[in-house]
Each structure stands twice: as structure tokens, then as C-alpha cells.
Design an enzyme around this catalytic site. Structure first.
Site, PDB file in Angstrom:
ATOM      1  N   SER B  46      45.452  32.211  39.654  1.00  0.00           N
ATOM      2  CA  SER B  46      46.532  33.038  40.183  1.00  0.00           C
ATOM      3  C   SER B  46      46.415  34.385  39.491  1.00  0.00           C
ATOM      4  O   SER B  46      46.418  34.467  38.257  1.00  0.00           O
ATOM      5  CB  SER B  46      47.880  32.390  39.879  1.00  0.00           C
ATOM      6  OG  SER B  46      48.904  33.102  40.518  1.00  0.00           O
ATOM      7  N   GLU B  47      46.303  35.468  40.276  1.00  0.00           N
ATOM      8  CA  GLU B  47      45.873  36.736  39.685  1.00  0.00           C
ATOM      9  C   GLU B  47      46.905  37.396  38.771  1.00  0.00           C
ATOM     10  O   GLU B  47      46.596  38.367  38.097  1.00  0.00           O
ATOM     11  CB  GLU B  47      45.371  37.718  40.756  1.00  0.00           C
ATOM     12  CG  GLU B  47      46.385  38.158  41.774  1.00  0.00           C
ATOM     13  CD  GLU B  47      46.315  37.345  43.064  1.00  0.00           C
ATOM     14  OE1 GLU B  47      45.950  36.160  42.995  1.00  0.00           O
ATOM     15  OE2 GLU B  47      46.653  37.906  44.129  1.00  0.00           O
ATOM     16  N   ASN B  48      48.128  36.855  38.740  1.00  0.00           N
ATOM     17  CA  ASN B  48      49.082  37.388  37.766  1.00  0.00           C
ATOM     18  C   ASN B  48      48.813  36.874  36.352  1.00  0.00           C
ATOM     19  O   ASN B  48      49.509  37.270  35.417  1.00  0.00           O
ATOM     20  CB  ASN B  48      50.520  37.085  38.190  1.00  0.00           C
ATOM     21  CG  ASN B  48      50.770  35.616  38.433  1.00  0.00           C
ATOM     22  OD1 ASN B  48      49.963  34.933  39.039  1.00  0.00           O
ATOM     23  ND2 ASN B  48      51.881  35.120  37.947  1.00  0.00           N
ATOM     24  N   SER B  88      42.635  38.869  33.872  1.00  0.00           N
ATOM     25  CA  SER B  88      42.634  38.173  35.148  1.00  0.00           C
ATOM     26  C   SER B  88      41.683  38.841  36.130  1.00  0.00           C
ATOM     27  O   SER B  88      40.908  38.180  36.831  1.00  0.00           O
ATOM     28  CB  SER B  88      44.056  38.164  35.719  1.00  0.00           C
ATOM     29  OG  SER B  88      44.082  37.508  36.964  1.00  0.00           O
TER      30      SER B  88
END
Lengths: 231, 209
Positions: B46-48, B88
Site C-alpha cells: 500500500s503506497e502510503n 514506499s
């Protein structure tokens, strides 16, 4: 030098001025410096340029700074959750510079690390690359993006100590470490301020050198999309 | 019968390989996680700032410090790690993520992707989409073959502003599976009862054999 302050207002004393650039940590409403945003609202400072992945929601987070038109420009990757933002944007009262999320994160990282620019494949062939220098490396085209620095960085951590060492919790970390490095001055608000030595030295995400002021605050931690499964 | 949303997601799950690190976009791509083969070891990014994303929480498990890139509450797994946004996107941009499955408004026969803005409409931003398509090893798009007006979304050239140029490897639509190859789209597979004639009729992009 004492870094510890009692609250957001005193921690921001003497730092705010009209037209300044602020880097703000957080992703959506997760890990945002709630107390510092509230205090910046109360200060009435205007014409702000704010680098933050998102712009909060109506009445919470960075959305608070829109109520009195304090923001001139946002540098963000996604602003879809804020109606007031969209109104001001469409009325021409608010400028927005869209940055791809990873480019924004890297711009802040680079800015804080003394790197004035970097090449990335992100955005090549799109509007984002228009007017920017392109360069080929090993047969692939990259676009030059600039490092980003801010007059002030406002960040939120889980725990911090009196030296400004910070530890974040879960996905509330997000942009906070990058913002912390990119500020000429960085102010951190933490859920728990602990004595020096109380943090696990091997679990410190942001070393205290990046943090000039720190205080403990209460956090509402509002949830944007409450999704659950049956127990 | 063309595939429905769930069948498209089920078909997209065949793109997974054991051991893959995968980033799933919002919408139909999220449904792909329902069809991961049980004996596969798949890690969702999840890119967060999270590797090893779990299911939605129960009411008791809700943690405001634990969300996905769609700002939805999620849970962690034993394998989970957390990291900052630049970290990330270093793993995304650096080609360490094996596969991303994304939605799209338009895809061109040269693999251009448009999914972030419609001129004249309110633009909300690209989020992490431009970074994902530029950096992830393999990009698979799931989308309807035609838009609501019945026009092909597989085009010779995208009409909307691009998210990435020449980035798409494969497109899964309700009509079938298409690879971007030299000269256009190659039909990999058709949904049940869908014919090549129907595909030709409903596709603007060049189809090569």
C-alpha cells in the site's frame, strides 16, 4: 538548547510569516499534525504555500486553513476529499501544483538531503513533464524534478523525546519523516513526550537533529473511510 | 457472455505468481485480492507506507493509524512492515514491486495509459498512479471495454491526458485479455461466447494476430 515546548502556540512562536512555505506530514487525515494546523489557523498567517500529499477535509486537517483563505497554493498529489478546497480552486482563489505522490515524497527527501534535483521516469510523456528538462540514461528517458525545501515543517509522531528523536506508529508515518528533513525549522507534535533515553535507540525513525521544537498534544485521529468486516 | 466485475478480477488473479509483491489500485483491482490462490505467498503493498496489507478490520480492530492508500481502515499481518512515503516509492520506482493492477479510462495500442484527469472536469490529482506505472515491473489494467457511451476505451491514441507513456503490458476487459505488442493489441483470451468479430467491432485500437 531546550527543544521542548508546552503547546502548539508556543512551539510556533516567532516562526510564522505571510507568504511562507510549509511542509506538512500526513496522508489523508492519518498522521497529520492536528494541533499545529489548528494553531496556524488561529495565528491568521496568510498567503501560505503548503506542500502536503492531501488537503484535509472540510473542517478538519488542512481544510481548517481554507476557511479563512490562508492558503495561496497547495503542492499535493490528491485533493479529492475537500469540497471547500474545490470551490476555492474553481474560483481561482487557490492554486494547485499536482505532483505525483512518489515525486512529492522524493522532492521533500531530496530537499532535506541537500540534493537540488533528481531524475525520475515518473511523469515522462505526461503534462507533469511539460517544461522540465528531459535526459536519457541507458536508453530510457527521465525528467528532472527539483528538491523541495520549506521555511517550516510540521510533523506528527507517536513518541518523541526531549532531544527531538521521533518514532512513528504504523501508517501514520507516511510523509512525516520526509517533511521533518525538509524544514528550515521543524516542529513536531507527539502523542507522548518521553525523557531522553526512553525510546528504543534502534527504532528511532527521525533523529533529533532534524527537529528544533517538540511538544505533546492530544489527537482526535479522525478516520476518513471507516471500512470493516464482520467479526 | 462477457465477464462481470468479479470475473474480470478473478481472471486478473491469474496474473499473480507465487512470491509476488503486488500493488492493487482502487475499484475492480481491489477485488483481485479475493481470488488469490491459497497456496500462493502474495504480499500486498500500500503506497502510503505498508507492505503486507491485511483485510478490513472488525469493529474492535479499527486503528486510525492503520489505513490503506484509499484511506480505508485495514489490518496488519505477521509479515507487515511500515515505512515512510519516500521509502514506499523507492520500492515502486526502483522496480522492486512485481505487479500492479490498475483501473483506467483509456489505454492506447502503444500502451499509453490515461486514468487521472478529464479536461473540463474537476481534477483531483494522480496520487501514486504515475509512479506506479513508471516503476512497477509489470502493469496490468482492468477496465470495461467500452465507456458508458459505448465507445471503445482501447484506442489508437489516448484522447485524455496521460498517466504514463508506453507503460501498459496487458489489459483485461469484460470481453477478454489483450497484450500490448508491436503494432497493437494481441488477443490472449476471450470471455465465454465473445467472438473475434465482436472484439473487432468494439475496439478502435489495432488488433494484431
Amino acid at each position: 538548547m531546550k527543544k521542548v515546548y508546552s503547546a502548539a502556540k508556543s512551539a510556533l512562536d516567532g516562526l510564522l510569516f505571510d507568504g511562507m512555505t510549509i511542509a506538512a506530514g500526513g496522508f489523508g487525515l492519518c498522521g497529520i499534525p492536528e494541533n499545529l494546523i489548528q494553531s496556524i489557523k488561529e495565528s491568521g498567517v496568510k498567503n501560505l504555500t503548503i506542500a502536503s500529499n492531501n488537503a484535509g477535509v472540510d473542517g478538519f486537517g488542512l481544510g481548517l486553513l481554507l476557511q479563512d483563505m490562508q492558503v495561496k497554493k497547495m503542492i499535493s498529489s490528491y485533493v479529492g476529499e475537500n469540497d471547500l478546497f474545490m470551490q476555492q480552486y474553481l474560483a481561482g482563489d487557490l492554486e494547485i501544483e499536482f505532483n505525483p505522490q512518489g515525486t512529492l515524497a522524493e522532492r521533500l527527501r531530496a530537499g532535506g538531503a541537500g540534493i537540488p534535483g533528481f531524475y525520475t521516469a515518473t511523469g515522462v510523456g505526461t503534462k507533469i513533464a511539460e517544461g522540465k528538462e528531459l535526459k536519457e540514461f541507458d536508453g530510457k528517458t527521465y525528467v528532472l524534478e527539483r528538491g523541495l525545501k520549506a521555511d517550516l515543517a510540521i510533523v506528527k509522531a507517536w513518541k518523541g523525546d526531549e532531544q527531538g528523536n521521533l518514532t512513528y506508529r504504523k501508517t501514520a508515518m507516511n510523509f512525516n519523516p520526509e517533511c521533518a528533513t525538509a524544514g528550515t525549522v521543524t516542529v513536531a507534535e507527539v502523542e507522548e513526550l518521553v525523557p531522553v533515553g526512553a525510546l528504543d535507540k534502534m527504532s528511532i525513525h527521525t533523529p533529533g537533529v532534524y527537529v528544533q521544537r517538540i511538544f505533546e498534544g492530544k489527537h482526535e485521529k479522525r478516520i476518513e473511510q471507516r471500512t470493516t468486516r464482520a467479526a | 457472455m462477457p465477464w462481470d466485475r468479479n470475473q474480470m478480477a478473478e481472471r486478473a488473479a491469474l496474473e499473480l505468481e507465487d512470491g509476488f509483491y503486488v500493488n492493487l489500485g482502487i475499484g475492480i483491482p481491489t477485488l483481485v485480492s479475493n481470488y488469490v490462490p491459497e497456496d500462493y505467498d502474495i504480499t500486498l503493498q500500500s503506497e502510503n507506507g505498508m507492505l503486507g496489507m491485511g483485510a478490513f478490520p472488525t469493529e474492535d480492530e479499527i486503528d486510525p493509524d492503520l489505513i490503506n492508500a484509499g484511506k480505508q481502515t485495514v489490518t496488519e499481518l505477521e509479515r507487515t512492515s511500515y515505512f515512510s512515503s519516500s521509502q514506499s516509492f523507492a520500492m515502486i520506482r526502483g522496480g522492486h514491486i512485481n505487479l500492479s493492477i490498475l483501473g483506467a479510462m483509456e489505454v492506447s495500442e502503444t500502451g499509453d495509459l490515461a486514468n487521472w484527469m478529464i479536461p473540463g472536469r474537476l481534477v483531483k490529482g494522480m496520487g501514486g498512479a504515475m509512479d506506479l506505472v513508471a516503476g512497477v515491473q509489470r502493469i496490468v489494467v482492468i477496465m470495461d471495454h467500452a465507456n458508458k457511451a459505448g465507445e471503445s476505451k482501447l484506442l489508437k491514441k489516448c484522447s485524455l491526458p496521460l498517466t504514463g507513456q508506453g507503460v501498459v503490458d496487458r489489459v483485461i476487459t469484460n470481453l477478454g485479455v489483450f497484450d500490448i505488442v508491436e503494432g497493437g493489441l494481441r488477443v490472449v483470451e476471450l470471455a465465454p461466447e465473445v467472438t473475434m468479430d465482436e472484439v473487432h467491432e468494439k475496439t478502435e485500437a489495432a488488433i494484431v494476430t
